[in-house]
Design a protein around this motif. Structure first.
Motif, short mmCIF file in Angstrom:
data_model
loop_
_atom_site.label_atom_id
_atom_site.label_comp_id
_atom_site.label_asym_id
_atom_site.label_seq_id
_atom_site.Cartn_x
_atom_site.Cartn_y
_atom_site.Cartn_z
N SER A 12 0.81 -1.23 0.00
CA SER A 12 0.00 0.00 0.00
C SER A 12 0.84 1.27 0.00
CB SER A 12 -0.98 0.00 1.17
OG SER A 12 -0.29 0.05 2.39
N THR A 13 2.09 1.20 0.47
CA THR A 13 2.92 2.40 0.48
C THR A 13 3.93 2.47 -0.67
OG1 THR A 13 4.54 1.39 1.98
CG2 THR A 13 2.74 2.67 2.98
N SER A 14 4.23 1.35 -1.31
CA SER A 14 5.26 1.33 -2.34
C SER A 14 4.73 1.53 -3.75
CB SER A 14 6.04 0.02 -2.29
OG SER A 14 6.72 -0.09 -1.06
N PHE A 15 3.45 1.34 -3.94
CA PHE A 15 2.88 1.43 -5.28
C PHE A 15 1.72 2.41 -5.27
CE2 PHE A 15 4.61 -2.81 -4.62
CZ PHE A 15 5.61 -2.80 -5.58
N ARG A 16 1.86 3.47 -6.06
CA ARG A 16 0.79 4.46 -6.13
C ARG A 16 -0.29 4.07 -7.11
NH1 ARG A 16 3.55 10.39 -5.65
NH2 ARG A 16 3.87 10.25 -3.40
N SER A 17 0.01 3.08 -7.94
CA SER A 17 -0.98 2.60 -8.90
C SER A 17 -0.60 1.18 -9.31
CB SER A 17 -1.01 3.49 -10.15
OG SER A 17 0.20 3.34 -10.88
N LEU A 39 9.53 1.25 -22.35
CA LEU A 39 8.56 0.91 -21.31
C LEU A 39 7.15 1.30 -21.72
CD1 LEU A 39 10.66 1.92 -18.20
CD2 LEU A 39 10.12 -0.40 -18.98
N ILE A 40 7.01 2.46 -22.35
CA ILE A 40 5.70 2.91 -22.83
C ILE A 40 5.15 1.90 -23.84
CG2 ILE A 40 4.54 4.67 -24.23
CD1 ILE A 40 6.52 6.70 -22.87
N ALA A 41 6.00 1.46 -24.77
CA ALA A 41 5.57 0.50 -25.78
C ALA A 41 5.26 -0.86 -25.17
CB ALA A 41 6.64 0.36 -26.86
N ALA A 42 6.11 -1.33 -24.28
CA ALA A 42 5.93 -2.66 -23.68
C ALA A 42 4.69 -2.74 -22.81
CB ALA A 42 7.16 -3.04 -22.87
N LEU A 43 4.39 -1.66 -22.08
CA LEU A 43 3.27 -1.66 -21.15
C LEU A 43 2.00 -1.04 -21.73
CD1 LEU A 43 5.25 -0.66 -17.96
CD2 LEU A 43 4.38 -2.93 -18.55
N CYS A 44 2.12 -0.52 -22.96
CA CYS A 44 0.98 0.16 -23.59
C CYS A 44 0.45 1.26 -22.67
CB CYS A 44 -0.12 -0.82 -23.96
SG CYS A 44 0.40 -2.06 -25.13
N GLY A 45 1.37 2.01 -22.08
CA GLY A 45 1.00 3.09 -21.16
C GLY A 45 1.34 4.44 -21.76
N SER A 46 0.88 5.47 -21.09
CA SER A 46 1.19 6.82 -21.55
C SER A 46 2.54 7.25 -20.99
CB SER A 46 0.11 7.79 -21.10
OG SER A 46 0.21 8.03 -19.70
N GLU A 47 3.10 8.27 -21.60
CA GLU A 47 4.37 8.81 -21.12
C GLU A 47 4.25 9.30 -19.68
OE1 GLU A 47 7.57 12.31 -22.26
OE2 GLU A 47 6.16 11.62 -23.78
N LEU A 48 3.15 9.96 -19.36
CA LEU A 48 2.93 10.49 -18.02
C LEU A 48 2.86 9.36 -16.98
CD1 LEU A 48 2.37 12.88 -16.12
CD2 LEU A 48 -0.06 12.59 -16.66
N ILE A 49 2.11 8.32 -17.27
CA ILE A 49 1.98 7.21 -16.33
C ILE A 49 3.33 6.54 -16.08
CG2 ILE A 49 1.06 4.86 -16.09
CD1 ILE A 49 -1.53 5.91 -17.36
N VAL A 50 4.05 6.29 -17.15
CA VAL A 50 5.37 5.64 -17.01
C VAL A 50 6.32 6.54 -16.24
CG1 VAL A 50 7.38 4.81 -18.29
CG2 VAL A 50 5.08 4.11 -18.99
N GLN A 51 6.34 7.82 -16.54
CA GLN A 51 7.23 8.75 -15.86
C GLN A 51 6.91 8.83 -14.37
OE1 GLN A 51 10.00 10.42 -17.09
NE2 GLN A 51 10.28 10.65 -14.89
N GLN A 52 5.64 8.96 -14.03
CA GLN A 52 5.26 9.03 -12.62
C GLN A 52 5.60 7.74 -11.89
OE1 GLN A 52 1.10 10.08 -12.86
NE2 GLN A 52 1.54 12.27 -12.72
N ALA A 53 5.34 6.60 -12.52
CA ALA A 53 5.65 5.32 -11.89
C ALA A 53 7.16 5.17 -11.68
CB ALA A 53 5.10 4.17 -12.73
N LEU A 54 7.94 5.53 -12.69
CA LEU A 54 9.41 5.45 -12.55
C LEU A 54 9.91 6.37 -11.45
CD1 LEU A 54 10.89 5.26 -16.16
CD2 LEU A 54 11.01 3.54 -14.35
#
Length: 122
Positions: A12-17, A39-54
């Motif tokens: 619950s504290t290590s992953f925001r999504s 990472l964006i291509a592999a996960l089919c995610g947006s640049e913002l989501i990948v950047q925030q997660a990283l």
């Protein structure tokens, strides 16, 4: 292996999504250094989501960035590595339970509000 309180707290504290967990597991399962575009291509995610997660995974000590800014799975301690392994195992068996822990950690006020409307057996 039961999901003990320490593991629940870690999730619950290590992953925001769920995206951040998926990103971490991608890096863990495929050793190497990955750029944001990969990472964006592999996960089919947006640049913002990948950047925030990283950014978050680096901040909590689960990922490092190399000189070119590529992400590498690299827990800061053996204890973190163990918690990630246990999280991966639990996620494989009970993905909904892990997702609920992540959502509860990301929005504790919302979870408390939703819990107020739960039907309880009295």
């Amino acid at each position: 292996m039961p999901a003990d309180e320490g593991l629940k707290r870690f999730i619950s504290t290590s992953f925001r999504s769920v995206w951040s967990l998926e990103l971490l597991l991608f890096l863990k399962r495929r050793p190497g250094a990955y750029g944001r575009e990969e990472l964006i291509a592999a996960l089919c995610g947006s640049e913002l989501i990948v950047q925030q997660a990283l950014d978050w995974l680096v901040a909590v000590g689960l990922v490092i960035l190399d000189e070119q800014g590529r992400a590498i799975y690299h827990p800061a301690t053996p204890e973190l590595a163990s918690l990630v392994q246990r999280t991966e195992e639990l996620y494989g068996r009970k993905p909904d339970a892990v997702r609920r822990l992540i959502v509860a950690g990301a929005a504790p006020g919302l979870t408390a509000f939703a819990d107020a409307f739960r039907f309880r057996k009295d």
